[in-house]
Design a protein around this motif. Structure first.
Motif, PDB file in Angstrom:
ATOM      1  N   ALA A 278      -3.497  -9.384  -1.225  1.00 28.84           N
ATOM      2  CA  ALA A 278      -2.722 -10.281  -1.701  1.00 28.84           C
ATOM      3  C   ALA A 278      -1.142 -10.061  -1.786  1.00 28.84           C
ATOM      4  O   ALA A 278      -0.557 -11.087  -2.463  1.00 28.84           O
ATOM      5  CB  ALA A 278      -3.291 -10.591  -3.324  1.00 28.84           C
ATOM      6  N   ALA A 279      -0.778  -8.858  -1.769  1.00 27.57           N
ATOM      7  CA  ALA A 279       0.595  -8.474  -1.995  1.00 27.57           C
ATOM      8  C   ALA A 279       1.498  -9.432  -1.182  1.00 27.57           C
ATOM      9  O   ALA A 279       2.861  -9.816  -1.733  1.00 27.57           O
ATOM     10  CB  ALA A 279       0.757  -7.012  -1.693  1.00 27.57           C
ATOM     11  N   GLY A 280       1.214  -9.478   0.128  1.00 28.86           N
ATOM     12  CA  GLY A 280       2.192 -10.676   0.840  1.00 28.86           C
ATOM     13  C   GLY A 280       2.321 -11.836   0.223  1.00 28.86           C
ATOM     14  O   GLY A 280       3.590 -12.152   0.460  1.00 28.86           O
ATOM     15  N   ARG A 281       1.167 -12.372  -0.037  1.00 33.07           N
ATOM     16  CA  ARG A 281       1.408 -13.778  -0.613  1.00 33.07           C
ATOM     17  C   ARG A 281       2.196 -13.704  -1.875  1.00 33.07           C
ATOM     18  O   ARG A 281       2.868 -14.659  -2.166  1.00 33.07           O
ATOM     19  CB  ARG A 281       0.142 -14.337  -0.854  1.00 33.07           C
ATOM     20  CG  ARG A 281      -0.665 -14.724   0.289  1.00 33.07           C
ATOM     21  CD  ARG A 281      -1.870 -15.278   0.154  1.00 33.07           C
ATOM     22  NE  ARG A 281      -2.811 -14.594  -0.831  1.00 33.07           N
ATOM     23  CZ  ARG A 281      -3.786 -13.725  -0.629  1.00 33.07           C
ATOM     24  NH1 ARG A 281      -4.069 -13.687   0.790  1.00 33.07           N
ATOM     25  NH2 ARG A 281      -4.606 -13.310  -1.735  1.00 33.07           N
ATOM     26  N   LEU A 282       2.151 -12.539  -2.749  1.00 29.48           N
ATOM     27  CA  LEU A 282       2.778 -12.531  -4.140  1.00 29.48           C
ATOM     28  C   LEU A 282       4.264 -12.242  -3.735  1.00 29.48           C
ATOM     29  O   LEU A 282       5.199 -13.083  -4.459  1.00 29.48           O
ATOM     30  CB  LEU A 282       2.226 -11.390  -4.899  1.00 29.48           C
ATOM     31  CG  LEU A 282       0.839 -11.643  -5.330  1.00 29.48           C
ATOM     32  CD1 LEU A 282       0.463 -10.479  -6.091  1.00 29.48           C
ATOM     33  CD2 LEU A 282       1.139 -12.695  -6.438  1.00 29.48           C
ATOM     34  N   ALA A 283       4.587 -11.479  -2.770  1.00 28.27           N
ATOM     35  CA  ALA A 283       5.992 -11.170  -2.253  1.00 28.27           C
ATOM     36  C   ALA A 283       6.523 -12.654  -2.100  1.00 28.27           C
ATOM     37  O   ALA A 283       8.001 -12.742  -2.287  1.00 28.27           O
ATOM     38  CB  ALA A 283       6.099 -10.222  -1.412  1.00 28.27           C
ATOM     39  N   PHE A 326      -1.412  -0.174  -4.955  1.00 25.97           N
ATOM     40  CA  PHE A 326      -1.626  -0.714  -3.524  1.00 25.97           C
ATOM     41  C   PHE A 326      -0.885  -1.831  -3.266  1.00 25.97           C
ATOM     42  O   PHE A 326      -0.466  -2.047  -2.058  1.00 25.97           O
ATOM     43  CB  PHE A 326      -3.131  -1.052  -3.292  1.00 25.97           C
ATOM     44  CG  PHE A 326      -3.773   0.533  -2.799  1.00 25.97           C
ATOM     45  CD1 PHE A 326      -3.837   0.914  -1.644  1.00 25.97           C
ATOM     46  CD2 PHE A 326      -4.712   0.957  -3.649  1.00 25.97           C
ATOM     47  CE1 PHE A 326      -4.421   1.929  -1.110  1.00 25.97           C
ATOM     48  CE2 PHE A 326      -5.394   2.167  -3.421  1.00 25.97           C
ATOM     49  CZ  PHE A 326      -5.238   2.520  -2.078  1.00 25.97           C
ATOM     50  N   ALA A 327      -0.483  -2.526  -4.227  1.00 25.93           N
ATOM     51  CA  ALA A 327       0.314  -3.893  -4.270  1.00 25.93           C
ATOM     52  C   ALA A 327       1.575  -3.155  -3.674  1.00 25.93           C
ATOM     53  O   ALA A 327       2.390  -3.984  -2.873  1.00 25.93           O
ATOM     54  CB  ALA A 327       0.309  -4.725  -5.208  1.00 25.93           C
ATOM     55  N   ALA A 328       2.004  -2.619  -4.472  1.00 20.57           N
ATOM     56  CA  ALA A 328       3.341  -1.778  -4.359  1.00 20.57           C
ATOM     57  C   ALA A 328       3.600  -1.072  -2.931  1.00 20.57           C
ATOM     58  O   ALA A 328       4.472  -1.367  -2.149  1.00 20.57           O
ATOM     59  CB  ALA A 328       3.644  -0.568  -5.342  1.00 20.57           C
ATOM     60  N   HIS A 329       2.566  -0.413  -2.599  1.00 21.40           N
ATOM     61  CA  HIS A 329       2.679   0.221  -1.120  1.00 21.40           C
ATOM     62  C   HIS A 329       2.755  -0.850  -0.085  1.00 21.40           C
ATOM     63  O   HIS A 329       3.180  -0.815   0.770  1.00 21.40           O
ATOM     64  CB  HIS A 329       1.162   0.957  -1.045  1.00 21.40           C
ATOM     65  CG  HIS A 329       1.050   1.648   0.438  1.00 21.40           C
ATOM     66  ND1 HIS A 329       1.974   1.893   1.082  1.00 21.40           N
ATOM     67  CD2 HIS A 329      -0.083   1.859   1.039  1.00 21.40           C
ATOM     68  CE1 HIS A 329       1.530   2.496   2.320  1.00 21.40           C
ATOM     69  NE2 HIS A 329       0.189   2.212   2.279  1.00 21.40           N
ATOM     70  N   ALA A 330       1.885  -2.086  -0.228  1.00 25.92           N
ATOM     71  CA  ALA A 330       1.877  -3.040   0.847  1.00 25.92           C
ATOM     72  C   ALA A 330       3.082  -3.835   0.909  1.00 25.92           C
ATOM     73  O   ALA A 330       3.808  -4.018   2.101  1.00 25.92           O
ATOM     74  CB  ALA A 330       0.673  -4.106   0.434  1.00 25.92           C
ATOM     75  N   ILE A 331       3.712  -4.172  -0.166  1.00 28.75           N
ATOM     76  CA  ILE A 331       4.920  -4.630  -0.356  1.00 28.75           C
ATOM     77  C   ILE A 331       6.198  -3.789   0.390  1.00 28.75           C
ATOM     78  O   ILE A 331       6.892  -3.975   1.128  1.00 28.75           O
ATOM     79  CB  ILE A 331       5.481  -5.183  -1.489  1.00 28.75           C
ATOM     80  CG1 ILE A 331       4.615  -6.125  -2.013  1.00 28.75           C
ATOM     81  CG2 ILE A 331       6.878  -5.735  -1.738  1.00 28.75           C
ATOM     82  CD1 ILE A 331       4.596  -6.505  -3.802  1.00 28.75           C
ATOM     83  N   ALA A 332       6.247  -2.383  -0.078  1.00 28.69           N
ATOM     84  CA  ALA A 332       7.138  -1.514   0.541  1.00 28.69           C
ATOM     85  C   ALA A 332       6.955  -1.211   2.016  1.00 28.69           C
ATOM     86  O   ALA A 332       8.112  -1.099   2.794  1.00 28.69           O
ATOM     87  CB  ALA A 332       7.284  -0.362  -0.264  1.00 28.69           C
TER      88      ALA A 332
END
Length: 420
Positions: A278-283, A326-332
């Motif tokens: 979900a991280a990409g959608r949140l970013a 994992f959200a932070a890792h995906a965004i970074a």
């Protein structure tokens, strides 16, 4: 002419159709499951390794730290090799060699021999870890990159979870030797699937790099990749340190859990699977800076919950901190790959992986030493400082981008600065 032919290959119907996309995704997911199950399988049996080889927690944690450190050292040379021989070939050899080494690992007669084998295994895994993101960028394009990388990291987290759970549950009946062998056998099956499924044509084939575009930095990489690389190093160091020490804390009084019960903490990786996807959608919805800082703060909040003596609260804390990490890792990770030009994308992905696993090796070992000498509260204080430092770097970078946009006389923040 070479560039034209390369573009035609990338746009071939077999690669652009939903079926082709699913094939690439399934192959990369299988490779990630194999690689990360092998990389972190020893983490669940660190107390058994410590007992079997008469080690303290810090020394036992080297079974994880040596592999991740070797991965970090090897990732840039492997990424450069992939530019010459093709990313697919490097990925295939990576997953197969690391799985075979996993089958040999239980035969190690001494701890130094085991560490040597783990170092070689880490070098092998670098072929997948350092190349897969760039392969996906070539295969799917940058428009869907954040979601694609998030899905890849979700698959990686499943591998890490299953590897840890597998060794944790098999440790009681089979010992650490048998538990590592079971995980390696499953990893080999996944590696074979990846090798047979990963497309032989299209993205990832070697070709001459594109010429430098106008305005592209002349250096090997732009300055914009360094902050997310630092975020990856600090966040991963904190994350691995907490999970390295978790087994020791859960096995010690007053909790005194059996290895199988203690390994259930790794079910928290299911939260990481969902949050990274979900991280990409949140970013995209809230902006990269807001999403990344929020993810880091969620990780801090989850780690603080683990200070509570109650087992259910500790479990909740691990679930929260895993989702945040994992959200932070995906965004970074997506930030680095999107920030780089097509010419430097492979090296940028390799640099992020280098920093990420240097953080894992160094942070995991330092955190285990701190836990062994000072206890869990001091470990939480240390990891919290690392995570807050990462969040501060993101905020300062965003502010600097906005100030630069205004100083350039544009009168408003550029779209790129806004995304930051």
């Amino acid at each position: 002419m070479v560039l034209h032919e390369r573009q035609q290959v990338r746009n071939a119907p077999g690669d652009s159709t939903p079926r082709g996309t699913r094939r690439v995704s399934a192959a990369v997911a299988a490779g990630g499951l194999s690689s990360f199950a092998l990389l972190y399988a020893p983490q669940a049996v660190l107390p058994q390794l410590a007992e079997g080889f008469r080690l303290d927690p810090g020394s036992a944690s080297l079974a994880v730290g040596v592999a991740t450190g070797a991965l970090a050292v090897a990732v840039l040379p492997v990424a450069a090799l992939a530019e010459r021989v093709g990313r697919r070939r490097v990925i295939v050899w990576s997953v197969l060699v690391s799985a075979v080494l996993g089958l040999l690992l239980p035969l190690a007669p001494t701890f130094p021999v085991l560490l040597g084998m783990r170092a070689v295994q880490g070098v092998a895994i670098a072929g997948f870890a350092g190349v897969a993101a760039a392969y996906l960028a070539d295969a799917l394009g940058t428009k869907r990159l954040a979601a694609a990388v998030g899905a890849m990291i979700a698959g990686n987290s499943v591998g890490g979870m299953l590897g840890r759970l597998g060794t944790g549950f098999a440790a009681a009946p089979l010992g650490w030797h048998g538990s590592l062998a079971v995980v390696a056998a499953v990893a080999l099956a996944c590696a074979l699937f990846a090798a047979l499924t990963l497309p032989r044509t299209g993205a990832g084939t070697p070709a001459a790099p594109p010429e430098r575009a106008a305005g592209e930095p002349r250096g090997p990489l732009g300055a914009g990749v360094w902050v997310p690389c630092a975020v990856g190093a600090l966040a991963m160091g904190a994350f691995v340190a907490l999970y390295n020490a978790a087994g020791f804390r859960l096995a010690a009084p007053p909790l005194a859990l059996a290895p199988a019960a203690a390994s259930l903490v790794f079910l928290s990786y299911a939260m990481g699977t969902m949050s990274s996807a979900a991280a990409g959608r949140l970013a995209g919805r809230f902006g990269r800076t807001a999403a990344l800082v929020t993810a880091l703060l969620v990780t801090v909040a989850g780690s603080a919950l683990t200070l509570h003596p109650s087992l259910p609260v500790i479990a909740l804390g691990f679930a929260v901190l895993t989702a945040g990490f994992f959200a932070a890792h995906a965004i970074a990770n997506a930030w680095v790959t999107a920030q780089a030009s097509p010419r430097t994308r492979g090296r940028a992905a390799g640099l992020y992986t280098l920093c990420y696993y240097l953080g894992s090796g160094a942070g995991g070992t330092v955190g285990s030493v701190v836990y062994g000498r000072a206890g869990w509260p001091w470990l939480i204080a240390l990891t919290t400082a690392w995570l807050l430092l990462a969040a501060l770097a993101v905020v300062l970078t965003s502010g600097r981008a906005r100030a630069t946009a205004l100083a350039d006389g544009r009168g408003r923040v550029t779209a790129e600065a806004a995304r930051r």
